[in-house]
Design a protein around this motif. Structure first.
Motif, mmCIF file in Angstrom:
data_model
loop_
_atom_site.group_PDB
_atom_site.id
_atom_site.type_symbol
_atom_site.label_atom_id
_atom_site.label_comp_id
_atom_site.label_asym_id
_atom_site.label_seq_id
_atom_site.Cartn_x
_atom_site.Cartn_y
_atom_site.Cartn_z
ATOM 1 N N PHE A 105 0.686 -1.314 0.122
ATOM 2 C CA PHE A 105 0.414 0.270 -0.077
ATOM 3 C C PHE A 105 1.068 1.156 -0.214
ATOM 4 C CE2 PHE A 105 -2.229 3.522 2.259
ATOM 5 C CZ PHE A 105 -3.460 3.884 1.267
ATOM 6 N N GLU A 140 -10.314 -9.351 2.546
ATOM 7 C CA GLU A 140 -9.937 -7.837 2.041
ATOM 8 C C GLU A 140 -9.480 -7.668 0.593
ATOM 9 O OE1 GLU A 140 -9.173 -3.544 3.086
ATOM 10 O OE2 GLU A 140 -10.147 -4.780 4.453
ATOM 11 N N SER A 141 -7.704 -8.902 1.088
ATOM 12 C CA SER A 141 -7.533 -8.178 -0.393
ATOM 13 C C SER A 141 -7.945 -8.708 -1.419
ATOM 14 C CB SER A 141 -6.187 -9.523 0.103
ATOM 15 O OG SER A 141 -5.338 -8.237 1.290
ATOM 16 N N ARG A 175 -3.005 2.703 6.431
ATOM 17 C CA ARG A 175 -3.650 1.846 6.145
ATOM 18 C C ARG A 175 -4.717 1.109 6.220
ATOM 19 N NH1 ARG A 175 -6.102 -0.073 1.292
ATOM 20 N NH2 ARG A 175 -6.655 -1.880 1.389
ATOM 21 N N GLN A 187 -13.397 2.030 -0.609
ATOM 22 C CA GLN A 187 -12.284 1.724 -1.464
ATOM 23 C C GLN A 187 -12.575 1.387 -2.617
ATOM 24 O OE1 GLN A 187 -8.424 -0.188 -1.288
ATOM 25 N NE2 GLN A 187 -7.372 1.249 -1.896
ATOM 26 N N ARG A 194 -10.189 2.007 2.003
ATOM 27 C CA ARG A 194 -9.297 0.105 1.904
ATOM 28 C C ARG A 194 -11.675 -0.421 2.171
ATOM 29 N NH1 ARG A 194 -6.674 -2.046 7.251
ATOM 30 N NH2 ARG A 194 -7.004 -3.673 6.101
#
Length: 277
Positions: free
Chosen positions: A6, A264-265, A107, A225, A221
């Motif tokens: 990030f 989340e990723s 982040r 995001q 995020r």
């Protein structure tokens, strides 16, 4: 020191996004003037060397108090705007970048230590620009009435350097503890520290989902995001900032592919994989 995907993304993002609106410095040392950085000099006496040399039977490898150059502290992004360039296309971000500015993008919810580090970078930069740090090889200025008057005039004319801290969110207790108040522009998610600190905090998850906030929401995020990325993809193909921003997101996608993924990723990667230039 290795940087997170990030951090690398935010640097590349700002370098590409702000290139036409001023000068972007990445990994900029603070203070910026090398003469103002701190050095650790050896002691005048070599007593420690002699003692340790005797204890280690005169080993030639023993050397106490060598001169050490302190590791320079660096900021991820420092921006100096071009006063002749219109920043209207940047929306609220453009309004926040009318003065030289350190940009710190975090982040996650910042710890007190992380926020102090951000503020510390700005304080060093501001003190340097005020001329309050004297290089070790220069004499201090003579303190007289004329000098004081000149300093007062310089302070009145000086353009404050600013600090912009972009975070997904902060707790009410954190904002209160730092003395932050809702910005005078009355936009949710924008907070200001007391004027002496010239600092704006952007809590991206609180921002309204409008075109004016897009370039800030892209640094959030989670769902905030992802919604911003969808808004970016929907922009007209000829939008002046669409292509360079999508390139930055694609580079981030490649870095994320190399790291261990959480839920989340994975959701983020699924969305980034849909980007077509």
């Amino acid at each position: 020191m290795s940087r997170s995907p990030f951090s690398l993304f935010s640097q590349q993002y700002f370098a590409a996004l702000l290139n036409s609106f001023g000068t972007v410095y990445l990994n900029e040392p603070v203070p910026r003037n090398p003469k103002l950085r701190i050095y650790k000099h050896p002691a005048r006496s070599d007593f420690g060397t002699a003692v340790l040399g005797a204890l280690t039977e005169g080993s030639p490898q023993v050397w106490v108090n060598p001169e050490i150059i302190a590791e320079a502290e660096v900021v991820d992004v420092l921006f100096e705007p071009d006063p002749t360039a219109s920043k209207a296309v940047l929306g609220i971000l453009g309004d926040l970048l009318i003065q030289p500015c350190i940009i710190e993008s975090l982040r996650s919810l910042p710890t007190s230590w992380e926020f102090r580090a951000c503020l510390g970078h700005w304080l060093r930069w501001q003190v340097e620009s005020d001329g309050s740090i004297i290089p070790v090889d220069e004499a201090a200025p003579i303190d007289n009435e004329d000098a004081c008057e000149e300093n007062d005039e310089a302070e009145e004319l000086e353009c404050d350097r600013r600090l912009l801290v972009i975070v997904p969110q902060m707790t009410a207790q954190q904002l209160e503890g730092w003395g932050a108040r809702l910005s005078g522009c009355q936009i949710a998610g924008l907070y200001e520290l007391p004027p002496i600190y010239a600092t704006t905090i952007v809590c991206t998850r609180e921002l309204p989902e409008t075109a004016e906030t897009l370039w800030l929401r892209l640094l959030s995020r989670g769902s905030t995001q992802r919604k911003a990325i969808q808004d970016l993809i929907k922009l007209e193909p000829n939008h002046p900032l669409r292509s360079v921003t999508l390139h930055s997101l694609q580079s981030w996608y490649q870095r994320l592919s190399e790291d261990t993924q959480n839920r989340e990723s994975k959701l983020l990667m699924q969305l980034l994989s849909q980007i077509e230039l």
